[in-house]
Design an enzyme around this catalytic site. Structure first.
Site, PDB file in Angstrom:
ATOM      1  N   SER A  64      20.261  17.650  47.015  1.00 42.83           N
ATOM      2  CA  SER A  64      20.740  18.717  47.892  1.00 42.83           C
ATOM      3  C   SER A  64      22.236  18.927  47.699  1.00 42.83           C
ATOM      4  O   SER A  64      23.046  18.029  47.961  1.00 42.83           O
ATOM      5  CB  SER A  64      20.433  18.353  49.348  1.00 42.83           C
ATOM      6  OG  SER A  64      21.238  19.115  50.213  1.00 42.83           O
ATOM      7  N   SER A  65      22.583  20.123  47.257  1.00 45.76           N
ATOM      8  CA  SER A  65      23.988  20.425  46.973  1.00 45.76           C
ATOM      9  C   SER A  65      24.826  20.368  48.245  1.00 45.76           C
ATOM     10  O   SER A  65      25.886  19.745  48.286  1.00 45.76           O
ATOM     11  CB  SER A  65      24.062  21.817  46.339  1.00 45.76           C
ATOM     12  OG  SER A  65      25.368  22.290  46.317  1.00 45.76           O
ATOM     13  N   ASN A  66      24.336  21.002  49.318  1.00 47.92           N
ATOM     14  CA  ASN A  66      25.169  21.042  50.535  1.00 47.92           C
ATOM     15  C   ASN A  66      25.384  19.640  51.094  1.00 47.92           C
ATOM     16  O   ASN A  66      26.452  19.320  51.603  1.00 47.92           O
ATOM     17  CB  ASN A  66      24.571  22.020  51.565  1.00 47.92           C
ATOM     18  CG  ASN A  66      23.417  21.434  52.343  1.00 47.92           C
ATOM     19  OD1 ASN A  66      23.620  20.732  53.311  1.00 47.92           O
ATOM     20  ND2 ASN A  66      22.197  21.709  51.906  1.00 47.92           N
TER      21      ASN A  66
ATOM     22  N   HIS B 108      21.530  25.022  39.143  1.00 51.65           N
ATOM     23  CA  HIS B 108      20.949  25.052  40.490  1.00 51.65           C
ATOM     24  C   HIS B 108      20.124  26.335  40.640  1.00 51.65           C
ATOM     25  O   HIS B 108      20.542  27.402  40.191  1.00 51.65           O
ATOM     26  CB  HIS B 108      22.078  25.004  41.521  1.00 51.65           C
ATOM     27  CG  HIS B 108      21.607  24.827  42.935  1.00 51.65           C
ATOM     28  ND1 HIS B 108      21.071  25.856  43.671  1.00 51.65           N
ATOM     29  CD2 HIS B 108      21.572  23.740  43.743  1.00 51.65           C
ATOM     30  CE1 HIS B 108      20.742  25.409  44.881  1.00 51.65           C
ATOM     31  NE2 HIS B 108      21.035  24.131  44.951  1.00 51.65           N
TER      32      HIS B 108
ATOM     33  N   THR C 132      26.031  29.435  47.811  1.00 54.33           N
ATOM     34  CA  THR C 132      26.391  29.380  49.238  1.00 54.33           C
ATOM     35  C   THR C 132      26.683  27.981  49.755  1.00 54.33           C
ATOM     36  O   THR C 132      27.233  27.836  50.837  1.00 54.33           O
ATOM     37  CB  THR C 132      25.243  29.953  50.090  1.00 54.33           C
ATOM     38  OG1 THR C 132      24.054  29.274  49.723  1.00 54.33           O
ATOM     39  CG2 THR C 132      25.070  31.434  49.882  1.00 54.33           C
TER      40      THR C 132
ATOM     41  N   HIS D 170      15.724  21.458  49.244  1.00 54.27           N
ATOM     42  CA  HIS D 170      15.969  20.171  48.596  1.00 54.27           C
ATOM     43  C   HIS D 170      15.793  19.023  49.583  1.00 54.27           C
ATOM     44  O   HIS D 170      16.742  18.318  49.914  1.00 54.27           O
ATOM     45  CB  HIS D 170      17.360  20.169  47.956  1.00 54.27           C
ATOM     46  CG  HIS D 170      17.410  21.000  46.716  1.00 54.27           C
ATOM     47  ND1 HIS D 170      18.554  21.574  46.234  1.00 54.27           N
ATOM     48  CD2 HIS D 170      16.428  21.368  45.854  1.00 54.27           C
ATOM     49  CE1 HIS D 170      18.277  22.260  45.134  1.00 54.27           C
ATOM     50  NE2 HIS D 170      16.994  22.147  44.884  1.00 54.27           N
TER      51      HIS D 170
ATOM     52  N   SER E 152      19.033  20.813  54.865  1.00 55.53           N
ATOM     53  CA  SER E 152      17.592  20.757  54.611  1.00 55.53           C
ATOM     54  C   SER E 152      16.980  19.476  55.171  1.00 55.53           C
ATOM     55  O   SER E 152      15.879  19.093  54.781  1.00 55.53           O
ATOM     56  CB  SER E 152      17.318  20.885  53.104  1.00 55.53           C
ATOM     57  OG  SER E 152      18.187  20.056  52.377  1.00 55.53           O
TER      58      SER E 152
ATOM     59  N   CYS F 125      16.753  33.281  51.411  1.00 54.58           N
ATOM     60  CA  CYS F 125      17.627  33.315  52.589  1.00 54.58           C
ATOM     61  C   CYS F 125      18.465  34.604  52.597  1.00 54.58           C
ATOM     62  O   CYS F 125      19.038  34.973  51.562  1.00 54.58           O
ATOM     63  CB  CYS F 125      18.548  32.100  52.579  1.00 54.58           C
ATOM     64  SG  CYS F 125      19.691  32.139  53.953  1.00 54.58           S
TER      65      CYS F 125
ATOM     66  N   GLU G 123      19.628  28.382  43.057  1.00 58.69           N
ATOM     67  CA  GLU G 123      20.296  29.535  43.686  1.00 58.69           C
ATOM     68  C   GLU G 123      21.289  30.194  42.725  1.00 58.69           C
ATOM     69  O   GLU G 123      21.368  31.421  42.643  1.00 58.69           O
ATOM     70  CB  GLU G 123      21.019  29.092  44.962  1.00 58.69           C
ATOM     71  CG  GLU G 123      21.655  30.264  45.693  1.00 58.69           C
ATOM     72  CD  GLU G 123      22.605  29.818  46.795  1.00 58.69           C
ATOM     73  OE1 GLU G 123      22.262  28.912  47.573  1.00 58.69           O
ATOM     74  OE2 GLU G 123      23.719  30.380  46.854  1.00 58.69           O
TER      75      GLU G 123
HETATM   76  S1  SF4 Z   1      22.583  26.852  53.449  1.00 57.62           S
HETATM   77 FE1  SF4 Z   1      21.455  28.230  52.063  1.00 57.62          FE
HETATM   78  S2  SF4 Z   1      19.469  28.457  53.037  1.00 57.62           S
HETATM   79 FE2  SF4 Z   1      20.862  27.674  54.622  1.00 57.62          FE
HETATM   80  S3  SF4 Z   1      21.658  29.504  55.683  1.00 57.62           S
HETATM   81 FE3  SF4 Z   1      23.094  28.960  54.053  1.00 57.62          FE
HETATM   82  S4  SF4 Z   1      22.451  30.214  52.310  1.00 57.62           S
HETATM   83 FE4  SF4 Z   1      20.741  30.160  53.750  1.00 57.62          FE
END
Ligand code: SF4
Length: 408
Positions: free
Chosen positions: A314-316, A176, A244, A83, A377, A148, A178
């Protein structure tokens, strides 16, 4: 951890030097305090961990290598590789095409594909259904699969508990990529349900307790449960896994809450709760944990504002923004281009999904103190560009080279 060969344009000499030094000084990753970049009039506190994670670097390396090694062949990515619009645009410029958008809508029909085409599976993984469709065309999905390993770990954990007859509850965003992939893999083995948040967990608990009639379930969780899901049978033994990149504390809270619900409903205790609630604590990704803990460490510093860099979808990254917002005014930007001038910044409100223009975002009094981090990302080069632009407003950008050299 393995190092990857990614385009040098995504790297940053300054940030490389900082990360290497921090790693050397703190091999066991116990220190989550930020790094101070002291420009005098401007003080930037950089999070201890941020930027490209293992899965993203792995996906970038495979995608660029595939392009290099296969001139003349048609190369597709199933959907956005990660993302980040800038990385995705780089790949598209080199001739790579996306088959689907981030929500799973078809951009190019699978019917145009043939067995000679290459289709790269993104870091999020994909559903069994899509994998089968591509394999039926003769496309080798295994060869160009960038899923991943930390996502695969969630699938493996789901399969393990499925074999012990637990229903899988996935804490994630239902649309999403994932979560759609994890749902597909888990539901192949066992009944599966996706929960967005604690509000939905609380409602689910009412079905577990029998407080709510089964008739409401289908509508309330529409599109979030596997075929044949029967709330009278499939909520007797459960385990929670997650997308994740969710907020670690949210997944933990949902998991603790559902565990407690099972303890009360079945009159269990700490010793026998495993009969009804599977222990799945290890499905959180290391990068999500590191980046979120680093933000908590950074927030111990008294600062004027925070800036978080990353793709708007981007979720994270949005979870890092969420953490910062609890403490101070935070600007979520996708690159240095959003910093229009010392007076104006264009930033994203992910709650309302709107881009906003804010004036006078930098405080008038000096030194200006700001916190800075980025999502998993986001290339480090982009964070360096943000630092350079801000430092330029105070005529101190020339100090960046000095800083880099002093760290070597
Ligand atoms: S954020 Fe997603 S892509 Fe990055 S290491 Fe964790 S699981 Fe893998």
């Amino acid at each position: 951890m393995k190092t990857f060969n990614i385009p040098v344009t995504y790297r940053s000499p300054l940030i490389n030097a900082i990360k290497n030094k921090r790693k050397l000084d703190d091999r066991l990753k116990k220190d989550y305090a930020p790094t101070l970049l002291d420009f005098g009039v401007l003080q930037i506190y950089l999070a201890r961990h941020f930027g490209f994670c293992y899965g993203v670097e792995n996906a970038i390396e495979i995608s660029f290598r595939t392009l290099e090694e296969n001139p003349g062949r048609r190369i597709y990515l199933l959907s956005e590789m990660i993302h980040n619009p800038h990385v995705n645009a780089d790949l598209q410029q080199r001739g790579l095409q996306f088959l689907q958008d981030t929500h799973g809508n078809q951009l190019i029909p699978f019917s145009v594909l043939n067995a000679d085409d290459i289709v790269i599976i993104p870091a999020f993984g994909t559903t069994l259904d899509i994998e089968k469709k591509l394999n039926d065309i003769g496309i080798q999905t295994a060869k160009y699969n960038t899923t991943c390993p930390f996502v695969e770990k969630v699938w493996n954990r789901s399969e393990q508990i499925a074999k012990k007859d637990y229903t899988v509850i996935v804490h994630g965003k239902p649309d999403h990529e994932e979560t759609r992939a994890t749902f597909s893999h888990a539901s192949f083995h066992t009944p599966t349900l996706v929960l967005n948040n604690m509000i939905e967990a609380i409602e689910l608990a009412k079905y577990i307790n029998g407080e709510k009639s089964a008739g409401y379930f289908a509508e309330e969780f529409e599109g979030q449960y596997s075929d044949g899901f029967d709330i009278n049978k499939h909520l007797e033994r459960i385990g929670v896994v997650n997308q994740t990149t969710m907020l670690a504390s949210d997944t933990q809270a949902i998991s603790d809450f559902l565990k407690q619900t099972m303890i009360i409903k079945y009159n269990l205790n700490a010793l026998n709760v495993g009969e009804r609630f599977a222990d799945t604590r290890d499905t959180l990704c290391y990068a999500t944990n590191d980046n979120q803990t680093a933000v908590s460490g950074m927030l111990n510093v008294e600062a004027d504002i925070a800036i978080v860099v990353g793709g708007y979808n981007s979720s994270n990254t949005s979870h890092l923004v969420e953490l910062c917002e609890e403490k101070l005014v935070t600007f979520f930007i996708s690159s240095e281009e959003n910093i229009l001038s010392p007076k104006e910044i264009l930033h994203y409100n992910f709650h309302t999904k709107q881009e906003l223009l804010t004036a006078n975002y930098l405080p008038a009094s000096e030194p200006v103190k700001l916190l800075l981090t980025s999502g998993a990302s986001c290339p480090d080069a982009m964070v360096e560009n943000v630092i350079r632009k801000l430092a330029g407003f105070y005529n101190v950008a020339n100090k960046m080279e000095e800083m880099t050299m002093s760290l070597k």
